[in-house]
Scaffold this motif. Structure first.
Motif, PDB file in Angstrom:
ATOM      1  N   LEU A 116      -3.966 -33.066 -22.419  1.00  0.00           N
ATOM      2  CA  LEU A 116      -4.764 -33.562 -21.402  1.00  0.00           C
ATOM      3  C   LEU A 116      -5.638 -34.957 -21.557  1.00  0.00           C
ATOM      4  N   ALA A 117      -6.347 -35.107 -22.755  1.00  0.00           N
ATOM      5  CA  ALA A 117      -6.905 -36.254 -22.907  1.00  0.00           C
ATOM      6  C   ALA A 117      -5.934 -37.447 -22.982  1.00  0.00           C
ATOM      7  N   ALA A 118      -4.743 -37.425 -23.640  1.00  0.00           N
ATOM      8  CA  ALA A 118      -3.605 -38.433 -23.933  1.00  0.00           C
ATOM      9  C   ALA A 118      -2.935 -38.757 -22.379  1.00  0.00           C
ATOM     10  N   ARG A 119      -3.011 -37.667 -21.647  1.00  0.00           N
ATOM     11  CA  ARG A 119      -2.668 -38.176 -20.360  1.00  0.00           C
ATOM     12  C   ARG A 119      -3.607 -38.930 -19.450  1.00  0.00           C
ATOM     13  N   ILE A 120      -4.698 -38.645 -19.544  1.00  0.00           N
ATOM     14  CA  ILE A 120      -5.732 -39.355 -18.736  1.00  0.00           C
ATOM     15  C   ILE A 120      -5.915 -40.777 -19.377  1.00  0.00           C
ATOM     16  N   ALA A 121      -6.106 -40.897 -20.550  1.00  0.00           N
ATOM     17  CA  ALA A 121      -6.379 -42.149 -21.471  1.00  0.00           C
ATOM     18  C   ALA A 121      -5.758 -43.274 -20.810  1.00  0.00           C
ATOM     19  N   PRO A 122      -4.519 -43.469 -20.566  1.00  0.00           N
ATOM     20  CA  PRO A 122      -3.882 -44.743 -20.263  1.00  0.00           C
ATOM     21  C   PRO A 122      -4.209 -45.250 -18.953  1.00  0.00           C
ATOM     22  N   ARG A 123      -5.039 -44.257 -18.220  1.00  0.00           N
ATOM     23  CA  ARG A 123      -5.487 -44.752 -16.658  1.00  0.00           C
ATOM     24  C   ARG A 123      -6.669 -45.189 -16.793  1.00  0.00           C
ATOM     25  N   LEU A 124      -7.576 -45.048 -17.882  1.00  0.00           N
ATOM     26  CA  LEU A 124      -8.846 -45.648 -17.940  1.00  0.00           C
ATOM     27  C   LEU A 124      -9.126 -47.150 -18.202  1.00  0.00           C
ATOM     28  N   ALA A 125     -10.018 -47.666 -17.671  1.00  0.00           N
ATOM     29  CA  ALA A 125     -10.294 -49.012 -17.847  1.00  0.00           C
ATOM     30  C   ALA A 125     -11.795 -49.386 -17.854  1.00  0.00           C
ATOM     31  N   ALA A 126     -12.216 -50.657 -18.099  1.00  0.00           N
ATOM     32  CA  ALA A 126     -13.520 -51.047 -17.975  1.00  0.00           C
ATOM     33  C   ALA A 126     -14.151 -50.562 -16.919  1.00  0.00           C
ATOM     34  N   GLY A 127     -15.404 -49.821 -17.339  1.00  0.00           N
ATOM     35  CA  GLY A 127     -16.157 -49.318 -15.995  1.00  0.00           C
ATOM     36  C   GLY A 127     -16.066 -47.914 -15.756  1.00  0.00           C
ATOM     37  N   ASP A 128     -14.938 -47.176 -16.523  1.00  0.00           N
ATOM     38  CA  ASP A 128     -14.739 -46.006 -16.123  1.00  0.00           C
ATOM     39  C   ASP A 128     -15.911 -44.999 -16.993  1.00  0.00           C
ATOM     40  N   VAL A 129     -16.306 -44.203 -16.420  1.00  0.00           N
ATOM     41  CA  VAL A 129     -17.284 -43.254 -17.273  1.00  0.00           C
ATOM     42  C   VAL A 129     -16.962 -41.681 -17.074  1.00  0.00           C
ATOM     43  N   LEU A 130     -16.706 -41.136 -18.216  1.00  0.00           N
ATOM     44  CA  LEU A 130     -16.382 -39.751 -18.274  1.00  0.00           C
ATOM     45  C   LEU A 130     -17.639 -38.906 -18.505  1.00  0.00           C
ATOM     46  N   LEU A 131     -18.365 -38.149 -18.030  1.00  0.00           N
ATOM     47  CA  LEU A 131     -19.643 -37.260 -18.195  1.00  0.00           C
ATOM     48  C   LEU A 131     -18.938 -35.951 -18.563  1.00  0.00           C
ATOM     49  N   LEU A 132     -19.280 -35.572 -20.077  1.00  0.00           N
ATOM     50  CA  LEU A 132     -18.773 -34.420 -20.405  1.00  0.00           C
ATOM     51  C   LEU A 132     -19.772 -33.207 -20.686  1.00  0.00           C
ATOM     52  N   ARG A 133     -19.884 -32.328 -19.913  1.00  0.00           N
ATOM     53  CA  ARG A 133     -20.846 -31.149 -20.065  1.00  0.00           C
ATOM     54  C   ARG A 133     -20.227 -29.810 -20.733  1.00  0.00           C
TER      55      ARG A 133
END
Length: 165
Positions: free
Chosen positions: A27-44
């Motif tokens: 899942l992390a590998a599928r999301i990763a390539p879509r991320l760019a500068a300014g993207d913030v992931l909040l992990l709870r």
């Protein structure tokens, strides 16, 4: 500077069950390539719920060379140079005061880097409104994790398609 404010929007929610640590990495590998500068992931999630494992997998999938990805529990922030932009991995569990967010440089990093923030409740009002929230929880099966993703910013609306791919 990126505008982190958005008009009030209906929150979108996506719930997943991850049956293994490998599924979490996929899942992390599928999301990763879509991320760019300014993207913030909040992990709870509680200690041991899978936040750091997810971050490690995501970071490794964005790096061009293999690198050790330690938990930033004691350093508070670890940074990694990636081809698209710098990655900031922060664990705010030990954060003593909200003023430390600025001291760490996180506020600026929210605009210029991909930011993975564990224990984001410590951010208080500094949490960007355009962030993607990932809520991890454990299961009776020690390998299974439950994940609820939520967002309001249109930036993340294509996420269900990315995850289903």
């Amino acid at each position: 500077m990126i505008d982190h404010s958005y008009p009030a929007a209906t929150a979108q929610i996506l719930a997943l069950s991850l049956p293994s640590p490998e599924a979490t990495c996929e899942l992390a590998a599928r999301i990763a390539p879509r991320l760019a500068a300014g993207d913030v992931l909040l992990l709870r999630g509680d200690i041991g719920a899978g936040k750091t494992h997810f971050c490690r997998c995501l970071i490794r999938s964005l790096l061009t060379e293999a690198e050790d990805v330690p938990s930033p529990t004691f350093t508070l922030v670890q940074t990694y140079p990636a081809p698209v932009c710098e990655i900031w991995h922060a664990d705010l569990y030990r954060l003593g005061d909200l003023s430390e967010v600025d001291e760490l440089g996180l506020t600026e990093a929210f605009d210029t880097a991909i930011c993975l923030i564990e224990w984001p409740d410590r951010l208080g009002s500094e949490a960007p409104a355009n962030a993607l929230t990932l809520e991890f929880s454990t299961d009776a099966d020690p390998d299974t994790r439950h994940l609820t993703l939520s967002w309001s910013a249109p930036r993340w609306d294509s996420l269900p398609k990315v995850i289903a791919a």
